[in-house]
Design a protein around this motif. Structure first.
Motif, short mmCIF file in Angstrom:
data_model
loop_
_atom_site.label_atom_id
_atom_site.label_comp_id
_atom_site.label_asym_id
_atom_site.label_seq_id
_atom_site.Cartn_x
_atom_site.Cartn_y
_atom_site.Cartn_z
N UNK A 28 10.36 -0.17 2.58
CA UNK A 28 10.32 1.26 2.29
C UNK A 28 10.27 2.08 3.56
N UNK A 29 9.58 1.58 4.58
CA UNK A 29 9.49 2.35 5.83
C UNK A 29 10.85 2.60 6.44
N UNK A 30 11.83 1.79 6.10
CA UNK A 30 13.17 2.00 6.63
C UNK A 30 13.89 3.15 5.96
N UNK A 31 13.38 3.59 4.79
CA UNK A 31 14.04 4.66 4.05
C UNK A 31 13.24 5.96 4.06
N UNK A 32 11.93 5.86 4.24
CA UNK A 32 11.06 7.04 4.17
C UNK A 32 10.75 7.53 5.57
N UNK A 84 9.41 -4.49 -5.65
CA UNK A 84 10.26 -5.56 -5.13
C UNK A 84 10.60 -5.32 -3.66
N UNK A 85 10.37 -4.09 -3.19
CA UNK A 85 10.79 -3.72 -1.85
C UNK A 85 9.70 -3.92 -0.81
N UNK A 86 8.47 -3.67 -1.13
CA UNK A 86 7.29 -3.74 -0.27
C UNK A 86 7.36 -2.69 0.85
N UNK A 123 0.83 -1.20 0.00
CA UNK A 123 0.00 0.00 0.00
C UNK A 123 0.87 1.26 0.00
N UNK A 124 1.83 1.34 0.88
CA UNK A 124 2.74 2.49 0.89
C UNK A 124 3.58 2.51 -0.38
N UNK A 125 4.01 1.34 -0.81
CA UNK A 125 4.76 1.23 -2.07
C UNK A 125 3.96 1.82 -3.22
#
Length: 484
Positions: free
Chosen positions: A278-282, A272-274, A18-20
């Protein structure tokens, strides 16, 4: 699982992405914006009323050849009107809807409008819009229409399938082309100075030691031939595929002006990241509120048949590409009816590598004695020019000039029309250039000079402050063609 349960399972919301999905739509909006801005700058000069290949003439030929079917086979809004104003308004409208998609206003409407507008421009853009990244943007844009209603398993798979086709077929094409520079790992010895539009990063990359260049060529083949299969494996493999693919895309951006394709490839890697990755980068403050997964009637009704069409047509297209089964009547095959709408395409980037760079200089004269040169915006005009970094813009005329030196008959028509428009001093065509040496009236005579260009060595640059060395070959086309 029973066969009857497969479709409901595939259409279930996939909350892992969803965030992706939100970040992909924002990235896609920015890429659309770059594509439409680039188009707005050049569209009237390329295919306008007084452009190189007027859209009106193109549509008239299609209508004469196909009749009413032409509207279905070559879908474009410009069947209604193809004047300069309409071409520009479509480009500006694309910029507007790219911004609305970026800010999240009416995302479904914005995504639909962006797809229709870009497809319309591509269908009248003719050879100037016949690039891999144009079709890639269309197919990604089409899938994003469904993504605005949230991700589901089938949609995520279609994005994975699109990325797989882009990456694996690009690698496979390098093998089946028989190009010795790829099989011999010598491609990067030439690529940085022979690519269409290098920038200063290309000069520095060209100076790297040969062992590193050969390693880079091998890494490229590994990432394109092996890594794509990781897309369909468990999460650790997908994360590695994303890391490897994004790394090579960043390296390409650092050494090449390849418009927006590398940014679009990076955006596709988000799937590919899910969300967990992504939460680790955003930063948390950039996380949009997460909505609970819900079924969309829009996706339930339309996505399954469209997915079947894309999967079947792309599979047939891949078979046709690998088996070289193309014929003169291939366009009449059903698979190409689908590809006419920008879907189910085959992607193969740089299957052959050039080992020499030939640059063409166009000069005009009123008396046949004094010659003055036209200057392009981004392609090399003279050895003393430093190549500029222009990602993500896509100057299509400058790109097309790179395809002329091989003297392929397919390039002859547009290039001769370009020279004819310079002779006429067409304002829309000369506006495509950095400098028109004949601002008042067109020249009586035109000639095209050919030079072989290569990057200077560090020693030569230190002595001359030049990044290019030019060797005069003669007057085009009475020179040996560049191969390939």
């Amino acid at each position: 699982m029973k066969p009857s349960a497969w479709l409901p399972f595939l259409l279930e919301s996939d909350d892992r992405y969803r965030l992706t999905s939100q970040w992909f739509l924002r990235a896609l909006a920015l890429i659309y914006l770059a594509a439409f801005v680039s188009t707005a700058i050049e569209i009237t000069g390329l295919v306008g009323e007084n452009g190189i290949l007027p859209a009106g003439e193109h549509l008239a030929r299609l209508d004469q050849a196909l009749g009413p079917l032409s509207w279905l086979r070559f879908p474009t809004l410009f069947w209604f009107d193809h004047g300069d104003t309409s071409l520009l308004m479509a480009s500006y409208a694309g910029c507007f809807f790219a911004v609305t998609l970026l800010i999240g206003w009416r995302p479904l409407l914005s995504a639909i409008a962006l797809f229709i507008l870009y497809l319309s421009l591509l269908r009248v853009g003719q050879i100037f819009f016949n690039f891999q990244w144009d079709y890639l943007l269309l197919e990604a844009g089409f899938l994003s229409i469904f993504l605005t209603r949230g991700p589901n398993r089938l949609l995520v798979f279609l994005f994975h399938w699109l990325l797989f086709r882009l990456r694996f077929l690009s690698g496979l094409s390098k093998l089946i082309s028989g190009d010795a520079s790829w099989s011999g790992l010598a491609t990067l010895n030439h690529y940085f100075e022979t690519q269409p539009l290098p920038h200063m990063g290309s000069w520095y990359a060209h100076q790297l030691p040969e062992w590193l260049l050969r390693t880079g060529t091998g890494f490229t083949l590994f990432v394109e031939l092996i890594v794509p299969f990781f897309i369909f494996l468990p999460r650790p493999f997908r994360l590695f595929a994303a890391l490897a693919t994004i790394t090579i895309q960043i390296l390409i951006i650092a050494t090449s002006n390849h418009n927006f394709i590398n940014l679009l490839t990076i955006a596709l890697c988000l799937f590919l990241l899910d969300d967990r990755a992504i939460r680790g980068f955003v930063p948390n403050r950039w996380h949009s509120p997460q909505q609970a997964g819900r079924k969309s009637l829009f996706a339930t009704l339309l996505l399954p048949p469209m997915a079947a069409i894309i999967l079947v047509s792309s599979s047939f297209a891949i078979h046709d590409f690998v088996s070289d089964g193309r014929t003169d009547t291939a366009w009449h095959a059903p698979v190409n009816w689908v590809r006419g709408w920008g879907l189910g395409n085959v992607y193969h980037v740089f299957p052959n590598m050039q080992t020499e760079r030939h640059e063409l200089t166009i000069e005009g004269s009123q008396d046949g004695q004094t010659w003055r040169a036209y200057r392009f915006r981004y392609k090399p005009n003279a050895p003393d020019e430093y190549p500029a970094f222009i990602v993500p813009l896509h100057p299509r005329l400058d790109w097309m000039m790179w395809f002329v030196p091989p003297q392929n008959p397919a390039m002859r028509h547009w290039f001769e029309r370009f020279l004819y428009r310079l002779h006429q001093n067409s304002a829309s065509v000369t506006a495509l250039l950095q400098h028109n040496p004949f601002p008042d009236s067109g020249p009586r005579y035109l000639r095209v000079l050919s030079h072989r260009y290569r990057f200077t060595t560090p020693e030569e640059r230190q002595d001359t402050d030049l990044v290019w060395h030019a060797e005069y070959l003669g007057e085009f086309p009475r020179v040996p063609p560049r191969i390939p």
